[in-house]
Write an enzyme that holds these catalytic residues in place. Structure first.
Site, PDB file in Angstrom:
ATOM      1  N   LYS A 146       0.939  -1.227  -0.007  1.00 38.76           N
ATOM      2  CA  LYS A 146      -0.058  -0.032  -0.108  1.00 38.76           C
ATOM      3  C   LYS A 146       0.774   1.233  -0.052  1.00 38.76           C
ATOM      4  CE  LYS A 146      -3.727  -2.401   2.009  1.00 38.76           C
ATOM      5  NZ  LYS A 146      -4.480  -2.962   3.444  1.00 38.76           N
ATOM      6  N   GLN A 206      -4.277  -1.812   9.952  1.00 44.92           N
ATOM      7  CA  GLN A 206      -4.369  -3.098   9.280  1.00 44.92           C
ATOM      8  C   GLN A 206      -4.943  -4.226  10.078  1.00 44.92           C
ATOM      9  OE1 GLN A 206      -3.060  -3.510   5.921  1.00 44.92           O
ATOM     10  NE2 GLN A 206      -3.891  -5.626   6.157  1.00 44.92           N
ATOM     11  N   ASP A 212     -11.070   2.951   4.503  1.00 48.46           N
ATOM     12  CA  ASP A 212     -11.361   1.252   4.520  1.00 48.46           C
ATOM     13  C   ASP A 212     -12.728   1.188   4.412  1.00 48.46           C
ATOM     14  OD1 ASP A 212      -9.085  -0.438   4.107  1.00 48.46           O
ATOM     15  OD2 ASP A 212      -8.620  -0.630   6.099  1.00 48.46           O
TER      16      ASP A 212
END
Ligand code: NAP
Length: 291
Positions: free
Chosen positions: A52, A96, A119
């Site tokens: 990412k 994460q 997200d």
């Protein structure tokens, strides 16, 4: 049969994002900035976060990686999140997942400012999705929408069967496909492990989206001739003939299903590569304050 190339589509999307970033910067606007919090040293999570960060470099975003020890307390993580929430330079960030077991994941997700939740996991953003309001759609479903769009796969009036109802894939996917928008307007059937006679449902589908997590689960006898099949699954199957000792396969038995369908995504190289492009797009939206 048309093979849907997620790798190529993802790179095209990233090129478009990079162009837009150049344009923004040339107009004196702010460089988009994505941050990622990584707690612990899970190798898969490290790989995901690293890719990412690399993708941010490719498109000209600023990125910040916050690494925290596996023993970090929930309180310390909440403090870090508070810091990122109030840092005006950071447009969006991700935590994460999975987190170490002593940390309550839902509590962490709910502490992220919805306007920075690129997200798309915060209940506010999920609620906005349900209400068809501007929101951050989580990366995997958003990536699938891009693929359907780019390959001009018709959806209006079609019957879409989604297999799997997880919060990150199946459930948002079913909402997106049923939405009253250009890409949507499907009649959606959402199947799961308690669905009876699954094959009866899948055989009626013009579009099948498989997000189950079981290798080669969807076989040719479950698929209507000419259907479009999106395979979200990523499963490791032991294979001693490969250097790694395993191979990655999807939830769809590709060899036989691909012979019957109009469109299909391969695994790897289908849905997977789209995830990063979607995250970057959400971050761009965040930097432009579109949500
Ligand atoms: P998950 O949370 O484990 O959910 C799996 C879903 O499949 C559940 O809703 C489950 O039903 C359903 N299911 C299980 N067995 C079934 C059966 N026999 N018949 C019908 N439905 C069944 O998985 P996930 O996070 O959604 O991920 C699914 C797959 O996609 C995994 O292989 C994962 O690695 C992959 N994935 C890929 C990407 C990508 O970027 N390509 C991103 C995320 C996930 P119940 O709800 O009844 O248990």
């Amino acid at each position: 049969m048309i093979l849907i190339d997620g790798k190529k589509t993802s790179l095209e999307l990233q090129e478009e994002i990079a162009k837009e970033v150049k344009q923004l910067i040339s107009e004196g606007k702010k460089q988009p900035h994505l941050a990622a919090i990584l707690v612990g040293d899970d190798p898969a999570s490290q790989t995901y976060v690293t890719s990412k960060v690399k993708a941010c470099d490719r498109v000209g975003f600023k990125s910040t990686l916050v690494k925290m020890e596996a023993y970090t307390s929930e309180q310390k993580l909440l403090e870090k999140i508070k810091e990122l929430n109030s840092n005006d330079d950071i447009d969006g960030y991700i935590v994460q997942l999975p987190l170490p077991k002593h940390i309550n994941e839902q509590k962490i997700i709910e502490s992220i400012s919805p306007s920075k939740d690129v997200d798309g996991f915060h209940p506010v953003n999920v609620g906005r999705l349900v209400l068809n309001l501007p929101t951050y759609v989580s990366a995997t479903p958003y990536g699938i929408v891009h693929l359907l769009e780019r390959y001009q796969i018709p959806t209006e009036g079609k019957h879409c069967v989604v297999i799997g109802r997880s919060h990150i894939v199946g459930s948002p996917m079913s909402i997106l496909m049923a939405k009253n928008t250009n890409l949507g307007n499907c009649t959606v059937t959402l199947c799961h492990s308690k669905t009876k006679n699954l094959k009866e449902h899948t055989l009626q589908a013009d579009i099948i989206i498989a997000a189950i997590g079981r290798p080669n689960f969807v076989t040719a006898d479950m698929v209507k001739q000419g259907a479009a099949v999106i395979d979200v699954g990523i499963n490791r199957v032991e294979d001693n003939t490969t250097p790694k000792g395993y191979q990655l396969v999807g939830d769809v038995k590709f060899d036989e299903v691909s012979k019957k369908v109009s469109y299909i995504t391969p695994v790897p190289g289908g849905v997977g590569p789209m995830t990063i492009a979607s995250l970057l797009q959400n971050t761009l939206k965040a930097s432009k304050k579109e949500i």
